[in-house]
Design an enzyme around this catalytic site. Sequence first.
Site, mmCIF file in Angstrom:
data_model
loop_
_atom_site.group_PDB
_atom_site.id
_atom_site.type_symbol
_atom_site.label_atom_id
_atom_site.label_comp_id
_atom_site.label_asym_id
_atom_site.label_seq_id
_atom_site.Cartn_x
_atom_site.Cartn_y
_atom_site.Cartn_z
ATOM 1 N N LYS A 35 36.270 -45.197 21.314
ATOM 2 C CA LYS A 35 36.887 -46.422 20.827
ATOM 3 C C LYS A 35 36.964 -47.443 21.958
ATOM 4 O O LYS A 35 37.450 -47.147 23.046
ATOM 5 C CB LYS A 35 38.301 -46.124 20.312
ATOM 6 C CG LYS A 35 38.978 -47.339 19.695
ATOM 7 C CD LYS A 35 40.250 -46.957 18.979
ATOM 8 C CE LYS A 35 41.446 -46.882 19.872
ATOM 9 N NZ LYS A 35 41.881 -48.171 20.435
ATOM 10 N N ASP A 62 37.612 -51.544 18.212
ATOM 11 C CA ASP A 62 39.009 -51.705 17.774
ATOM 12 C C ASP A 62 39.536 -53.054 18.264
ATOM 13 O O ASP A 62 40.295 -53.127 19.223
ATOM 14 C CB ASP A 62 39.834 -50.537 18.347
ATOM 15 C CG ASP A 62 41.317 -50.626 18.010
ATOM 16 O OD1 ASP A 62 41.675 -51.295 17.031
ATOM 17 O OD2 ASP A 62 42.110 -50.003 18.745
ATOM 18 N N LEU A 63 39.081 -54.121 17.599
ATOM 19 C CA LEU A 63 39.530 -55.459 18.009
ATOM 20 C C LEU A 63 40.489 -56.062 16.996
ATOM 21 O O LEU A 63 40.991 -57.166 17.194
ATOM 22 C CB LEU A 63 38.315 -56.371 18.253
ATOM 23 C CG LEU A 63 37.399 -55.914 19.406
ATOM 24 C CD1 LEU A 63 36.208 -56.854 19.563
ATOM 25 C CD2 LEU A 63 38.174 -55.816 20.719
ATOM 26 N N LYS A 64 40.722 -55.359 15.911
ATOM 27 C CA LYS A 64 41.752 -55.751 14.926
ATOM 28 C C LYS A 64 41.690 -57.248 14.608
ATOM 29 O O LYS A 64 42.651 -57.989 14.832
ATOM 30 C CB LYS A 64 43.143 -55.389 15.441
ATOM 31 C CG LYS A 64 43.329 -53.910 15.771
ATOM 32 C CD LYS A 64 44.776 -53.606 16.165
ATOM 33 C CE LYS A 64 45.026 -52.145 16.478
ATOM 34 N NZ LYS A 64 44.480 -51.687 17.760
ATOM 35 N N ASP A 67 42.276 -63.550 11.477
ATOM 36 C CA ASP A 67 42.035 -64.981 11.673
ATOM 37 C C ASP A 67 41.722 -65.572 10.302
ATOM 38 O O ASP A 67 41.863 -64.886 9.283
ATOM 39 C CB ASP A 67 40.857 -65.153 12.657
ATOM 40 C CG ASP A 67 40.928 -66.453 13.459
ATOM 41 O OD1 ASP A 67 41.226 -67.506 12.854
ATOM 42 O OD2 ASP A 67 40.679 -66.409 14.681
ATOM 43 N N THR A 126 51.251 -48.238 14.636
ATOM 44 C CA THR A 126 52.066 -47.029 14.791
ATOM 45 C C THR A 126 53.174 -47.218 15.822
ATOM 46 O O THR A 126 54.071 -46.398 15.925
ATOM 47 C CB THR A 126 51.183 -45.823 15.191
ATOM 48 O OG1 THR A 126 50.248 -46.275 16.164
ATOM 49 C CG2 THR A 126 50.426 -45.286 14.009
ATOM 50 N N GLY A 222 44.124 -41.581 23.379
ATOM 51 C CA GLY A 222 43.804 -42.351 24.576
ATOM 52 C C GLY A 222 44.373 -41.740 25.822
ATOM 53 O O GLY A 222 43.769 -40.874 26.455
ATOM 54 N N ARG A 223 45.597 -42.159 26.154
ATOM 55 C CA ARG A 223 46.181 -41.845 27.453
ATOM 56 C C ARG A 223 46.218 -40.365 27.784
ATOM 57 O O ARG A 223 46.009 -39.984 28.934
ATOM 58 C CB ARG A 223 47.598 -42.439 27.531
ATOM 59 C CG ARG A 223 47.573 -43.951 27.642
ATOM 60 C CD ARG A 223 48.925 -44.571 27.388
ATOM 61 N NE ARG A 223 49.250 -44.582 25.969
ATOM 62 C CZ ARG A 223 50.327 -45.178 25.460
ATOM 63 N NH1 ARG A 223 51.181 -45.769 26.263
ATOM 64 N NH2 ARG A 223 50.548 -45.155 24.162
HETATM 65 O O1 C5P Z 1 47.084 -43.689 24.430
HETATM 66 P P1 C5P Z 1 47.238 -43.464 22.973
HETATM 67 O O2 C5P Z 1 46.766 -42.089 22.524
HETATM 68 O O3 C5P Z 1 48.597 -43.837 22.436
HETATM 69 O O4 C5P Z 1 46.182 -44.492 22.344
HETATM 70 C C1 C5P Z 1 46.135 -44.796 20.981
HETATM 71 C C2 C5P Z 1 45.066 -45.808 20.763
HETATM 72 O O5 C5P Z 1 45.037 -46.140 19.376
HETATM 73 C C3 C5P Z 1 45.264 -47.111 21.533
HETATM 74 O O6 C5P Z 1 43.972 -47.530 21.939
HETATM 75 C C4 C5P Z 1 45.836 -48.071 20.506
HETATM 76 O O7 C5P Z 1 45.407 -49.381 20.727
HETATM 77 C C5 C5P Z 1 45.224 -47.535 19.206
HETATM 78 N N1 C5P Z 1 45.939 -47.824 17.974
HETATM 79 C C6 C5P Z 1 47.241 -47.468 17.743
HETATM 80 N N2 C5P Z 1 47.866 -47.768 16.557
HETATM 81 C C7 C5P Z 1 47.188 -48.397 15.611
HETATM 82 C C8 C5P Z 1 45.864 -48.766 15.821
HETATM 83 C C9 C5P Z 1 45.261 -48.448 17.021
HETATM 84 O O8 C5P Z 1 47.870 -46.858 18.579
HETATM 85 N N3 C5P Z 1 47.797 -48.644 14.446
#
Ligand code: C5P
Length: 245
Positions: A35, A62-64, A67, A126, A222-223
């Site tokens: 992503k 994932d640029l959401k 507009d 979330t 992610g993290r």
């Molecule tokens: O680091 P972590 O596991 O929390 O990363 C979650 C990823 O999912 C981030 O890149 C965040 O931008 C993305 N995301 C999110 N909630 C959403 C949509 C995308 O946490 N509703």
Amino acid sequence: MNLAKNKLIVALDVPTVDEARKVFHLLRASTGMFKIGSQLFTAAGPSIVREIVGAGAEVFLDLKFHDIPNTVAAASAEAVRLGVSLFNIHAAGGSEMMRRAAEATADTAARENLLRPRLLAVTVLTSANEKALSEMGINAAPETQVLRLAALAASCGVDGVVASGHEIEALRRTIQSKDFLVVTPGVRLKKSANALAQADDQKRVMTPLEAVRAGADHIVMGRQIVGADDPVAAVQSVLAEIEGA
Ligand code: C5P
């Protein structure tokens, strides 16, 4: 292992191309999709998307987008041209914006003989809870708002939603199409889920196994992977947890 691998989307939430490349090369064999979100895209631009797609991997852009409909339709056409597998828009942009995005995606892919990416809508982030919604004038429980926006998205030709694991069951009940995709962020490894749920900004978390059992088509992490001392071992733990499903 392949099934589990295809479910996992790793968020390349890093500030530089070099770091993105490093994580990508470490994890490409064990990860279904990568992503690219606003941090890396703003720092590195579309060339990092082309590079990863060109290397044969799948990308979730994932640029959401949120507009006016014309602008989102044009941006959607560009996402198709980048060759991504998934990209997203904010359902809060409304029905006309979502319909135009879905049409532009399908039309561009057909006209230019390109793969049609699947289009997702973000309903409620979330990181947002009832208080955060109420501050924005939305006096509904997060789940009510998620279901309302998901139903609207489905009626506009959007292929699926990004949603917390806690909402999947209700989403599946509300939206009958089996093809409706659910992509779930806010996922935390079992051993750390409880501690992190309190400290982190993801207010609604689930473990990989819980999310997949609940019906997530893909989970986004992610993290916990990218920031781990050993990202490969972190991915292996996630895949092992999913296999339990
Ligand atoms: O680091 P972590 O596991 O929390 O990363 C979650 C990823 O999912 C981030 O890149 C965040 O931008 C993305 N995301 C999110 N909630 C959403 C949509 C995308 O946490 N509703």
